[in-house]
Scaffold this motif. Structure first.
Motif, PDB file in Angstrom:
ATOM      1  N   UNK A 122      -3.954  -5.776   5.463  1.00 25.90           N
ATOM      2  CA  UNK A 122      -4.925  -4.743   5.839  1.00 25.90           C
ATOM      3  C   UNK A 122      -6.347  -5.300   5.967  1.00 25.90           C
ATOM      4  N   UNK A 123      -6.634  -6.454   5.353  1.00 25.26           N
ATOM      5  CA  UNK A 123      -8.008  -6.979   5.464  1.00 25.26           C
ATOM      6  C   UNK A 123      -8.273  -7.590   6.837  1.00 25.26           C
ATOM      7  N   UNK A 155     -15.357  -1.813  12.226  1.00 23.36           N
ATOM      8  CA  UNK A 155     -16.367  -1.532  11.194  1.00 23.36           C
ATOM      9  C   UNK A 155     -17.757  -1.362  11.842  1.00 23.36           C
ATOM     10  N   UNK A 156     -18.680  -0.834  11.073  1.00 25.16           N
ATOM     11  CA  UNK A 156     -20.083  -0.588  11.467  1.00 25.16           C
ATOM     12  C   UNK A 156     -20.192   0.257  12.727  1.00 25.16           C
ATOM     13  N   UNK A 164      -7.635  -5.976   9.667  1.00 22.16           N
ATOM     14  CA  UNK A 164      -7.965  -4.894  10.623  1.00 22.16           C
ATOM     15  C   UNK A 164      -9.373  -4.362  10.355  1.00 22.16           C
ATOM     16  N   UNK A 165     -10.385  -5.182  10.672  1.00 27.79           N
ATOM     17  CA  UNK A 165     -11.769  -4.737  10.429  1.00 27.79           C
ATOM     18  C   UNK A 165     -12.577  -4.692  11.723  1.00 27.79           C
ATOM     19  N   UNK A 198       0.837  -1.196   0.000  1.00 29.93           N
ATOM     20  CA  UNK A 198       0.000   0.000   0.000  1.00 29.93           C
ATOM     21  C   UNK A 198       0.868   1.239   0.000  1.00 29.93           C
TER      22      UNK A 198
END
Lengths: 688, 100
Positions: B92-93, B99-100, B95-96, B31
Motif C-alpha cells: 500500500x505504500x 497525494x497533495x 500507491x501514493x 490490511x
C-alpha cells in the motif's frame, strides 16, 4: 396640425439616407448612382420642405410640445411623479427656424459634395454620404429635442459623426489624428454636460425644455419661493449656477470656445463640405443652440451669464488674432468660426437672446458660403490650400469670387450685408447691458464688449487679407494662372448662399427700425412666439427679458442710440479692411506678418495652446495617473495579495498532511479516535 | 457462566491486534485480514451482550456484520487486484501518486 404629424420625418429622412448609403457601403462603391449622393439630396430636400411646412405652421400661431415615445419609466417615490425618459418634439419659433437653417445647409452641402467629392474621383463615397446623412439626422434630432436627455444623446451622435467625417481620409496620417482630437476634446466638455444632465434630473425630476413642468420654469418658481426642489444643501441660486456651468462645459467643447477650441482648426483635415456643415449648421452651432434652448434656466443665474459673456468675448478676440497670420485659407475660416461663435456666446451671456439667435442665423449662411467658396478654390487649385500660392483668381472664377466676396463682407460686418446687422446687435446688446447693469456684472459685460469690439477690427483684417491674397493681385503660381473649372453643382449652392448672406440681415434691422421708427424687427417678433399658447409664454424673448430684469438677475439695459456703437464697429471693421487692402490689395503682396517676428510665431502656433494642453497632460495628468496606478498596484492590490498569500502559504504547508500513504491515514484515524475517547473519558468522569 | 467482562477483554484484545496490523503492515492483503479481525471483535461483543441479556437481537446483528464483512472482502479484493495491476505489487505504500 398635419405639419406636426409629419415632423418626425424631418429627422428620419436623413437617417434613412444614412441607412441606404450604409447598405451601399457594405456592397462596394458603385451600387448606387453617384455613390449615394442622390439619396442624401432627396432626403435633405424632403427635410427642408417639411421644415418649411413646420415653419409656416408655427408662424400661423401653432406650436407643438409632445412626447412621442417613452422608453423607460422609473418607480416614483411616495407622493412624487415617476421619472420618465422620453423622446419628443418641441417645435416653437426657435427650433423651427433652426430646422430650416440645418436642412438648407445640409442640402446645399450634399449638392456641393457632388462637385467636391464625386467629380474629383474620390473613393469610399457611400461611407462619406452615410456620414453626412447621419450627421444631418443627428443635428435635426438635436434641434427638435424636447428634453435635455434626448438633446444630450443627439449631441453625442453629432460628435460621433464629426469624428467619422473628419477622419474620412483615414489612410493619410493627419485626418485620423485630427478626428481623434476633435472627439476627445469635445468629449472632455461632454463629461461635464452629462453630469449636468444628471444633476438636472436629480434636482427637478424632469428634463423638459418647455411646459409648466419644465426645468427652466421650475427653476424660476423655486427662486420665487413657490415650489421647493432638492438642491443638495446649496442655496438654489448657487446650485442652479453650478448646474448651468456643468451643462456649459459641453457647450464650450462643442462650440469650440476657449479653452476647448483647439480641436476645431485641426478639424480642417476633413473634406471641405464637411467643414462647411460642421461650422455653419451642425456641430459647432449645437452648443450655442443649447444655451438658447434652455435660456430661461441661464437667465436666472447672473454668475453663469457672466461666465458665458466673458468666455465668449475672450474667445472672439483671441481667435480673431490667431486668424491674422494663417497661410491656409481653411485655417483662416476655422479661426473666424471660433471667433464668431464667441460673439454668439457674448450675446447670450450679456442678455441678447435675440441677437445671439440672429447671429446664429446669419453666420450659418455666410460661413457655409465661405467654406463652400473655399472648397471651390481648393478644387481649382488642385487641393493646395496655401493662400500664398493663389492670387488673381478673381477674373478666372467670377462666380466663386463674387459669392465669396458677399460672404466676406458679411463676416467682416460691412453694411448692408447680413453679418453687419447681427454682429452690430450683439455688440449693442453687450454695451447697453454693460452700461445699464450695476456692479461687477456690468463691468464684466463691458470688458467682454471691449474684447468683441477689438475683435471686429481683426475680423475685418483677416477676412480681407484672405480675399486679397486669394483673388486679387497677380497669380503667384502656374496653377493659379490656369485653375481647374468647377461645375454647376459647386456654383449653385454658392449662388444660393451668396444671396442669403447678403440679404438675411434684413430680417432684423434694429438700428434702422429705431432711426425711422419702423416696425421691421421681424426676428424679434418671431421669437416672441404666438400669443395664447400656454407653454410659449415661458419660451418667448419677452419673458427672457423679464427674467433678466428681475431682482434675481438684475440685468438692465441703458438707453443708448444704436447709431453710435454701430458706427464705431463699422468704422473698426472698415479700418481692418482698409489695412488689409493697403498691405495685400495690390500686385505682389509681401508677407507683412513675418515682420511681427516673435508675435507672428506666437500667433501662428495658436499661443502654444496645444503645447500647454499637451504639457498639462504629460506633466500633471500622467504623473497623477502613474501615482494612482502605483497606489492601486501596491496599496490596494497589496492588501488583497497579502491576504491571499497567507492562505497560499499555509495551504502549501498544510497539504503535506495528505501523504497518500494509507497507513498514515489509518494512524491518524486511530489517533483521533483515541483522543476523542480520552477527551470523553475525562469530560464524562470515567477516567481520573 | 463466564462473566461478560471476559468476553469484552477478548474482543478488545482482538480489536487491538487488528488495529496493530493495520498500522504496521504494508501488504494490502494483511490490511484486509486486520479489518476482518476488527469486525469479528465487534461480533464477539454483539454475541456476548446478546447472551448476557437473553436477547437475540445482538446475534442477528452479528449475522448482518458477517454478510457485511463478506461484501467488504469482495470490494477489498477488487481494490487489491487493481492495485496490483497498476503497481505490480500489493504494497500500500507504493500507491501514493494522488497525494497533495
Amino acid at each position: 396640425m398635419a405639419a406636426f404629424d409629419y415632423a418626425p420625418a424631418i429627422v428620419l429622412l436623413p437617417f434613412v439616407s444614412f441607412l441606404v448609403s450604409l447598405g451601399a457601403a457594405l456592397y462596394g462603391d458603385d451600387v448606387l448612382p453617384k455613390g449615394g449622393a442622390l439619396a442624401g439630396i432627396v432626403a435633405t430636400a424632403g427635410s427642408l420642405i417639411l421644415s418649411l411646412w413646420v415653419f409656416f405652421t408655427v408662424s400661423a400661431g401653432n406650436v407643438y410640445n409632445q412626447t412621442i415615445y417613452t422608453w423607460t419609466t422609473g418607480a416614483g417615490a411616495a407622493g412624487e411623479e415617476a421619472l420618465e425618459l422620453t423622446f419628443g418634439l418641441l417645435l416653437d419659433p426657435l427650433s423651427s427656424m433652426m430646422l430650416i437653417i440645418v436642412s438648407l445647409v445640409a442640402l446645399l452641402v450634399h449638392v456641393f459634395s457632388l462637385g467636391y467629392m464625386n467629380d474629383e474621383g474620390e473613393t469610399g463615397l457611400p461611407r462619406y454620404y452615410a456620414g453626412l446623412g447621419l450627421f444631418s439626422a443627428s443635428m435635426l434630432g438635436f434641434v427638435v429635442a424636447h428634453n435635455i436627455l434626448m438633446a444630450f444623446m443627439f449631441f453625442e451622435l453629432v460628435g460621433l459623426c464629426s469624428f467619422l467625417l473628419i477622419g474620412f481620409w483615414f489612410r493619410e496620417p493627419g485626418p485620423p489624428s485630427a478626428a481623434k482630437k476633435a472627439f476627445l476634446v469635445t468629449r472632455f466638455g461632454d463629461y461635464f454636460f452629462l453630469v449636468g444632465v444628471v444633476a438636472i434630473f436629480a434636482t427637478f425630476g424632469t428634463g423638459r425644455f418647455a411646459g409648466a413642468e419644465s426645468f427652466p420654469v421650475l427653476a424660476e418658481e423655486v427662486l420665487a419661493g413657490e415650489v421647493a426642489v432638492n438642491t443638495f444643501g446649496f442655496a438654489p441660486t448657487t446650485w442652479f449656477t453650478v448646474v448651468g456651468l456643468l451643462v456649459l462645459g459641453g457647450v464650450i467643447g462643442k462650440s469650440a470656445q476657449f479653452p476647448l477650441h483647439t480641436w476645431l482648426p485641426d478639424a480642417m483635415e476633413g473634406p471641405t463640405p464637411v467643414s462647411a456643415l460642421i461650422h455653419a449648421a451642425t456641430m459647432v452651432a449645437a452648443g450655442v443652440y443649447l444655451v438658447a434652448r434652455m435660456y430661461g434656466f441661464y437667465a436666472v443665474s447672473p454668475t453663469a451669464l457672466a461666465v458665458i459673456a466673458l468666455v465668449g468675448g475672450f474667445t472672439a478676440l483671441v481667435a480673431a488674432t490667431m486668424g491674422v497670420v494663417k497661410r491656409e485659407i481653411k485655417q483662416v475660416l476655422a479661426y473666424s468660426t471660433i471667433s464668431q461663435y464667441g460673439y454668439m456666446m457674448l450675446a447670450l451671456g450679456a442678455g441678447g437672446y435675440v441677437a445671439a439667435t440672429f447671429h446664429l442665423l446669419t453666420h450659418a449662411f455666410f460661413k457655409a458660403l465661405l467654406f463652400l467658396g473655399a472648397g471651390s478654390v481648393i478644387i481649382a487649385m488642385h487641393h493646395n490650400e496655401n493662400m500664398w500660392d493663389m492670387g488673381g483668381l478673381k477674373d478666372r472664377m467670377p462666380v466663386t469670387y463674387w459669392t465669396f466676396l458677399s460672404g466676406s463682407l458679411a463676416l467682416a460686418g460691412i453694411i448692408p450685408f447680413a453679418g453687419f446687422w447681427s454682429k452690430d446687435e450683439v455688440l449693442y446688446e453687450a454695451l447697453v447691458h454693460g452700461l445699464g447693469t450695476d456692479g461687477g456684472l456690468g463691468t464684466i459685460f463691458l470688458v467682454a464688449y471691449a474684447f468683441g469690439l477689438l475683435a471686429v477690427f481683426f475680423t475685418g483684417f483677416y477676412t480681407f487679407r484672405m480675399v486679397f491674397l486669394t483673388f486679387h493681385g497677380d497669380a503667384r503660381t502656374g496653377q493659379a494662372r490656369d485653375p481647374e473649372g468647377v461645375g454647376w453643382n459647386v456654383k449653385g449652392p454658392l449662388a444660393v448662399l451668396g444671396v442669403l448672406a447678403a440679404v438675411t440681415g434684413f430680417v432684423n434691422m434694429t438700428p434702422v427700425a429705431d432711426l425711422f421708427d419702423l416696425d421691421i424687427e421681424y426676428l424679434h417678433r418671431w421669437l416672441e412666439g404666438p400669443e395664447g399658447v400656454e407653454f410659449m409664454s415661458a419660451l418667448s424673448a419677452h419673458h427672457y427679458l423679464e427674467l433678466l430684469e428681475s431682482d434675481v438677475t438684475g440685468i438692465h439695459a441703458a438707453e443708448l442710440d444704436p447709431l453710435i456703437p454701430g458706427g464705431v464697429s463699422l468704422l473698426l471693421a472698415l479700418a481692418g479692411v482698409g489695412l488689409a487692402y493697403a498691405l495685400y490689395g495690390r500686385g505682389e503682396p509681401e508677407e507683412y506678418t513675418a515682420k511681427l517676428g516673435g508675435v507672428q510665431d506666437l500667433l501662428y502656433n495658436n499661443y502654444y495652446q496645444d503645447e500647454y494642453q499637451v504639457a498639462i497632460a504629460e506633466r500633471v495628468v500622467l504623473p497623477l495617473s502613474r501615482a494612482a496606478d502605483k497606489f492601486d498596484q501596491s496599496g490596494v492590490d497589496g492588501v488583497v495579495n497579502g491576504v491571499s498569500s497567507v492562505s497560499l502559504f499555509s495551504g502549501s504547508r498544510v497539504r503535506r498532511v495528505q501523504t497518500g500513504l494509507v497507513s498514515n491515514y489509518a494512524a491518524l484515524v486511530t489517533l483521533g479516535l483515541t483522543v476523542l475517547l480520552v477527551a470523553f473519558g475525562i469530560y464524562g468522569g470515567w477516567l481520573l | 457462566m463466564v462473566p461478560a467482562e471476559w468476553y469484552l477483554i477478548l474482543a478488545a484484545a482482538v480489536f487491538c491486534i487488528g488495529v496493530f496490523g493495520l498500522l504496521t503492515r504494508q501488504n494490502a492483503l494483511l490490511f484486509l485480514m486486520s479489518v476482518e479481525l476488527m469486525l469479528n471483535a465487534a461480533n464477539i461483543n454483539l454475541a456476548a451482550f446478546s447472551y448476557y441479556w437473553g436477547n437475540v437481537t445482538g446475534q442477528t446483528f452479528g449475522l448482518f456484520v458477517m454478510a457485511l464483512a463478506a461484501a467488504e472482502v469482495a470490494v477489498g479484493i477488487g481494490i487489491i487486484l487493481v492495485l496490483y495491476r497498476n503497481f505490480s505489487a500489493v504494497d500500500v505504500t507504493d500507491a501514493t501518486t494522488m497525494r497533495w
